[in-house]
Design an enzyme around this catalytic site. Structure first.
Site, PDB file in Angstrom:
ATOM      1  N   SER A 123      -3.086  72.916  35.471  1.00  0.00           N
ATOM      2  CA  SER A 123      -2.241  71.629  35.553  1.00  0.00           C
ATOM      3  C   SER A 123      -1.542  71.523  34.482  1.00  0.00           C
ATOM      4  O   SER A 123      -1.490  71.931  33.319  1.00  0.00           O
ATOM      5  CB  SER A 123      -3.297  70.524  35.509  1.00  0.00           C
ATOM      6  OG  SER A 123      -2.873  69.310  35.129  1.00  0.00           O
ATOM      7  N   GLU A 125      -1.331  69.060  32.723  1.00  0.00           N
ATOM      8  CA  GLU A 125      -2.197  68.280  31.835  1.00  0.00           C
ATOM      9  C   GLU A 125      -2.386  69.090  30.908  1.00  0.00           C
ATOM     10  O   GLU A 125      -2.843  68.670  29.432  1.00  0.00           O
ATOM     11  CB  GLU A 125      -3.341  67.615  32.376  1.00  0.00           C
ATOM     12  CG  GLU A 125      -2.949  66.325  33.192  1.00  0.00           C
ATOM     13  CD  GLU A 125      -2.632  65.097  32.535  1.00  0.00           C
ATOM     14  OE1 GLU A 125      -3.131  64.857  31.202  1.00  0.00           O
ATOM     15  OE2 GLU A 125      -1.639  64.287  32.908  1.00  0.00           O
ATOM     16  N   TYR A 147     -10.297  66.254  30.527  1.00  0.00           N
ATOM     17  CA  TYR A 147      -9.757  67.010  31.777  1.00  0.00           C
ATOM     18  C   TYR A 147      -8.892  68.264  31.451  1.00  0.00           C
ATOM     19  O   TYR A 147      -9.012  69.283  31.661  1.00  0.00           O
ATOM     20  CB  TYR A 147      -9.182  66.120  32.671  1.00  0.00           C
ATOM     21  CG  TYR A 147      -8.400  66.785  33.826  1.00  0.00           C
ATOM     22  CD1 TYR A 147      -9.077  66.967  34.967  1.00  0.00           C
ATOM     23  CD2 TYR A 147      -6.862  66.814  33.531  1.00  0.00           C
ATOM     24  CE1 TYR A 147      -8.187  67.643  36.027  1.00  0.00           C
ATOM     25  CE2 TYR A 147      -6.242  67.565  34.766  1.00  0.00           C
ATOM     26  CZ  TYR A 147      -6.793  67.662  35.677  1.00  0.00           C
ATOM     27  OH  TYR A 147      -6.194  68.333  36.860  1.00  0.00           O
TER      28      TYR A 147
HETATM   29  P1  GDP Z   1      -2.242  61.956  35.529  1.00  0.00           P
HETATM   30  O1  GDP Z   1      -0.908  62.451  34.933  1.00  0.00           O
HETATM   31  O2  GDP Z   1      -2.856  63.417  36.038  1.00  0.00           O
HETATM   32  O3  GDP Z   1      -3.121  61.390  34.277  1.00  0.00           O
HETATM   33  O4  GDP Z   1      -2.070  61.269  36.728  1.00  0.00           O
HETATM   34  P2  GDP Z   1      -2.125  59.562  37.049  1.00  0.00           P
HETATM   35  O5  GDP Z   1      -1.534  59.249  38.109  1.00  0.00           O
HETATM   36  O6  GDP Z   1      -3.767  59.078  36.927  1.00  0.00           O
HETATM   37  O7  GDP Z   1      -1.526  58.941  35.618  1.00  0.00           O
HETATM   38  C1  GDP Z   1      -0.032  58.970  35.317  1.00  0.00           C
HETATM   39  C2  GDP Z   1       0.461  58.379  33.979  1.00  0.00           C
HETATM   40  O8  GDP Z   1       0.264  56.877  34.687  1.00  0.00           O
HETATM   41  C3  GDP Z   1      -0.658  58.242  32.850  1.00  0.00           C
HETATM   42  O9  GDP Z   1       0.209  58.402  31.935  1.00  0.00           O
HETATM   43  C4  GDP Z   1      -1.191  56.816  33.075  1.00  0.00           C
HETATM   44  O10 GDP Z   1      -1.651  56.497  31.802  1.00  0.00           O
HETATM   45  C5  GDP Z   1      -0.217  56.093  33.564  1.00  0.00           C
HETATM   46  N1  GDP Z   1      -0.658  54.550  34.059  1.00  0.00           N
HETATM   47  C6  GDP Z   1      -0.318  53.498  33.872  1.00  0.00           C
HETATM   48  N2  GDP Z   1      -1.375  52.387  34.499  1.00  0.00           N
HETATM   49  C7  GDP Z   1      -1.876  53.191  35.375  1.00  0.00           C
HETATM   50  C8  GDP Z   1      -3.158  52.948  36.447  1.00  0.00           C
HETATM   51  O11 GDP Z   1      -3.381  51.701  36.504  1.00  0.00           O
HETATM   52  N3  GDP Z   1      -3.665  54.000  36.916  1.00  0.00           N
HETATM   53  C9  GDP Z   1      -3.307  55.260  36.543  1.00  0.00           C
HETATM   54  N4  GDP Z   1      -4.313  56.341  37.020  1.00  0.00           N
HETATM   55  N5  GDP Z   1      -2.470  55.512  35.610  1.00  0.00           N
HETATM   56  C10 GDP Z   1      -1.737  54.742  35.023  1.00  0.00           C
END
Ligand code: GDP
Length: 329
Positions: A123, A125, A147
């Site tokens: 990933s 990440e 993670y």
């Molecule tokens: P990630 O990149 O694997 O963590 O994928 P996510 O879709 O969970 O999150 C992407 C980005 O969106 C991260 O930087 C989160 O902090 C941001 N984000 C902002 N608001 C939200 C929210 O309400 N839910 C999630 N999942 N992410 C959010």
């Protein structure tokens, strides 16, 4: 007929990959974990064409049995605890399901069928607090969540089995990839589902975290093709898969709301509950190697992806609403 074993087959990527391999004439074995309420939503349309095997990532005996039963030419290890935010409240479960489980799977393959080709779902990440931009295969890792740390372990143990046991093991470093089958807790799907509910009058606001994060978002259907291509090469290797374009969460909101004629500023409420203890500010991938060596090309761009997801959520929410109305009349 080639045989493939997929872990995580009921998830977003597993379902697209199973479709792709079935189209290519593979015999597809899907590993499923016993749960009290099984969820086949993503694979309902191909459920009868998948050969199901029970197994659990943390039970090596069951994995040995899964590899023995499927006798695979290719193993795609997609199962994990995949939601970054959930990895802080459950760091140890995440380590078991996302890190140690990779060694379990590699051991099962090494013991039963060491000639099988192995794909590990790594990933972006792992790049976390990025040390260079864009990120490529040689960029050092700096994970920012339990993670991300677990995925770094999974990546290196895959490389190590390749080097130690001469196994055909590849690690695909995939940047965020989304689709109408993405889990509702991920930001893209949360937004497109929220837009559909707001448009249809079922929800009044959308509570969000950090709107400034920048991500390189692609379409999962394009990304599973890269997984397959990695296992068709003469030599095993690791590849970054990305779009090479970066957008903010705010742009995501703007694109999704304006598609249905709404302004996100009228509905979005900032909520500290969705802000993470440590953030990955930006991710941007350089997938030159995959393009040149695999001949991989992406087909769906950011806007098209967001529109596709809004369209599907509108359809789904409408049909759910109709169903409840019928039930109540
Ligand atoms: P990630 O990149 O694997 O963590 O994928 P996510 O879709 O969970 O999150 C992407 C980005 O969106 C991260 O930087 C989160 O902090 C941001 N984000 C902002 N608001 C939200 C929210 O309400 N839910 C999630 N999942 N992410 C959010």
């Amino acid at each position: 007929m080639k045989r493939a074993l997929i872990t995580g087959v009921t998830g977003q990527d597993g379902s697209y990959l199973a479709e792709l391999l079935l189209e290519k004439g593979y015999k597809v074995y899907g590993m499923r974990r016993r749960t009290s309420t099984p969820n086949y939503e993503n694979v309902q349309h191909i459920r009868d064409r998948i050969h199901w095997i029970s197994g659990d990532l943390n039970d090596l005996a069951s994995l040995i049995e899964a590899v023995r039963q499927s006798d695979p030419d290719e193993v795609y290890n997609l199962a994990a605890q995949s939601f970054v935010a959930a990895s802080w409240p459950q760091p140890i479960a995440t380590a078991q399901m996302t890190a140690i489980s990779v060694t379990h799977m590699l051991e099962a393959v090494r013991i039963v069928k060491p000639t099988a080709r192995f794909y590990q779902a790594s990933s972006s990440e792992m790049f976390g607090k990025v040390v260079e931009t864009p990120q490529k295969e040689s960029t050092p890792f700096y994970p920012r969540s339990p993670y991300g740390v677990a995925k770094v372990y999974g990546h290196w143990i895959t490389v190590n089995y390749r080097e130690s046991f001469n196994m055909f093991a590849c690690s695909g470093i995939l940047f965020n990839h989304e689709s109408p089958r993405r889990g509702l807790e991920f930001v893209t799907r949360k937004v497109t589902d929220g837009v559909a509910r707001i448009k249809l009058g079922l929800q009044q606001e959308l509570r969000m975290g950090n709107l400034d994060s920048l991500r390189d978002w692609g379409f999962a259907g394009d990304y599973v093709k890269a997984m397959w291509l990695m296992l068709q090469q003469d030599e095993p290797d690791d590849y970054v898969i990305s779009t090479g374009e970066m957008h903010s969460v705010m742009e995501l909101l703007e694109t999704a709301f304006s598609y249905v004629g709404l302004n996100y500023k009228d509905y979005v409420v900032l909520d500290p509950e969705f802000v993470r203890p440590a953030e990955v500010d930006l991710l941007l991938g350089d997938c030159t190697k995959a393009k040149e060596k695999l001949g991989w090309e992406l087909e769906v761009g950011f806007k098209q992806l967001v529109h596709m997801m809004v369209d599907e959520d509108m359809k789904r929410v409408q049909s759910e609403t109709r169903y409840y109305e019928l039930m109540n009349t």
